[in-house]
Design a protein around this motif. Structure first.
Motif, PDB file in Angstrom:
ATOM      1  N   ILE A  56       4.330  11.581  27.522  1.00 54.32           N
ATOM      2  CA  ILE A  56       3.282  12.092  26.641  1.00 54.32           C
ATOM      3  C   ILE A  56       1.980  11.379  26.986  1.00 54.32           C
ATOM      4  O   ILE A  56       1.912  10.142  26.941  1.00 54.32           O
ATOM      5  CB  ILE A  56       3.626  11.839  25.163  1.00 54.32           C
ATOM      6  CG1 ILE A  56       4.945  12.521  24.793  1.00 54.32           C
ATOM      7  CG2 ILE A  56       2.477  12.309  24.262  1.00 54.32           C
ATOM      8  CD1 ILE A  56       5.510  12.086  23.451  1.00 54.32           C
ATOM      9  N   LYS A  57       0.948  12.171  27.308  1.00 55.52           N
ATOM     10  CA  LYS A  57      -0.376  11.599  27.571  1.00 55.52           C
ATOM     11  C   LYS A  57      -1.206  11.712  26.306  1.00 55.52           C
ATOM     12  O   LYS A  57      -1.505  12.806  25.841  1.00 55.52           O
ATOM     13  CB  LYS A  57      -1.059  12.327  28.729  1.00 55.52           C
ATOM     14  CG  LYS A  57      -2.326  11.648  29.192  1.00 55.52           C
ATOM     15  CD  LYS A  57      -2.861  12.329  30.440  1.00 55.52           C
ATOM     16  CE  LYS A  57      -3.946  11.529  31.092  1.00 55.52           C
ATOM     17  NZ  LYS A  57      -4.403  12.205  32.324  1.00 55.52           N
ATOM     18  N   LYS A  58      -1.558  10.555  25.762  1.00 54.09           N
ATOM     19  CA  LYS A  58      -2.340  10.496  24.528  1.00 54.09           C
ATOM     20  C   LYS A  58      -3.813  10.797  24.819  1.00 54.09           C
ATOM     21  O   LYS A  58      -4.249  10.716  25.972  1.00 54.09           O
ATOM     22  CB  LYS A  58      -2.188   9.113  23.904  1.00 54.09           C
ATOM     23  CG  LYS A  58      -0.768   8.813  23.447  1.00 54.09           C
ATOM     24  CD  LYS A  58      -0.530   7.397  23.007  1.00 54.09           C
ATOM     25  CE  LYS A  58      -1.636   6.780  22.219  1.00 54.09           C
ATOM     26  NZ  LYS A  58      -1.320   5.461  21.670  1.00 54.09           N
ATOM     27  N   PRO A  59      -4.595  11.131  23.794  1.00 52.07           N
ATOM     28  CA  PRO A  59      -6.020  11.417  24.001  1.00 52.07           C
ATOM     29  C   PRO A  59      -6.813  10.279  24.656  1.00 52.07           C
ATOM     30  O   PRO A  59      -7.821  10.531  25.308  1.00 52.07           O
ATOM     31  CB  PRO A  59      -6.535  11.697  22.584  1.00 52.07           C
ATOM     32  CG  PRO A  59      -5.349  12.259  21.882  1.00 52.07           C
ATOM     33  CD  PRO A  59      -4.186  11.455  22.418  1.00 52.07           C
ATOM     34  N   ASP A  60      -6.350   9.034  24.517  1.00 55.36           N
ATOM     35  CA  ASP A  60      -7.040   7.917  25.166  1.00 55.36           C
ATOM     36  C   ASP A  60      -6.634   7.744  26.632  1.00 55.36           C
ATOM     37  O   ASP A  60      -7.078   6.829  27.311  1.00 55.36           O
ATOM     38  CB  ASP A  60      -6.810   6.612  24.395  1.00 55.36           C
ATOM     39  CG  ASP A  60      -5.352   6.156  24.400  1.00 55.36           C
ATOM     40  OD1 ASP A  60      -4.501   6.776  25.075  1.00 55.36           O
ATOM     41  OD2 ASP A  60      -5.050   5.170  23.697  1.00 55.36           O
TER      42      ASP A  60
END
Length: 141
Positions: A56-60
């Motif tokens: 999962i790639k977070k917004p940061d």
């Protein structure tokens, strides 16, 4: 947030509770014929998930990793993504000794004469143990 990349709402839910419930830029899931990557604006769909690692790639821009067992993913037209799996755990939470014991147990049973149902159960146990061992070694928090 990364320029030109929009976030979507992602929920990853297992029997044990919620693994992730927040915005995401991308999720990569283990599927039958390889990995499936979902981004904002993906077409509406439902797909089967197999034992393996989710990313999962977070917004940061930071990545979160998890080990999941079988389940499904649904992406809706309103950019909601729901992942339902039997189990989801962080690699750091995996007990390597228990995973190795499960691997050995499954391998032992695969070599024994069994019904087709028992054989498939042993295969599933082996796949899950292999995914857990691999993730515990490869991904560090």
């Amino acid at each position: 947030m990364h320029e030109n990349i929009k976030a979507f709402h992602l929920k990853v839910i297992s029997i044990n509770g919620i693994f992730y419930d927040d915005e995401a830029l991308e999720i990569i899931l283990p599927c039958y014929d390889g990995e499936l990557a979902l981004l904002y604006g993906h077409e509406e769909m439902i797909y089967a998930i197999y034992d393996g690692t989710i990313k999962i790639k977070k917004p940061d821009g930071k990545w979160i990793y998890g080990v999941v067992s079988i389940g499904s993913v649904q992406y809706t037209v309103d950019n909601e993504c729901i992942v339902l799996v039997n189990t989801a755990e962080k690699p750091a939470e995996i007990d390597k000794n228990r995973a190795k014991e499960a691997y050995d147990f499954a391998m032992e049973h695969l070599n024994q004469k069994q019904s087709m149902k028992e054989f498939r159960k042993s295969q599933a146990g082996l796949a899950r143990a292999m995914a857990r061992l691999s993730a515990a070694s490869k991904y560090k928090d």
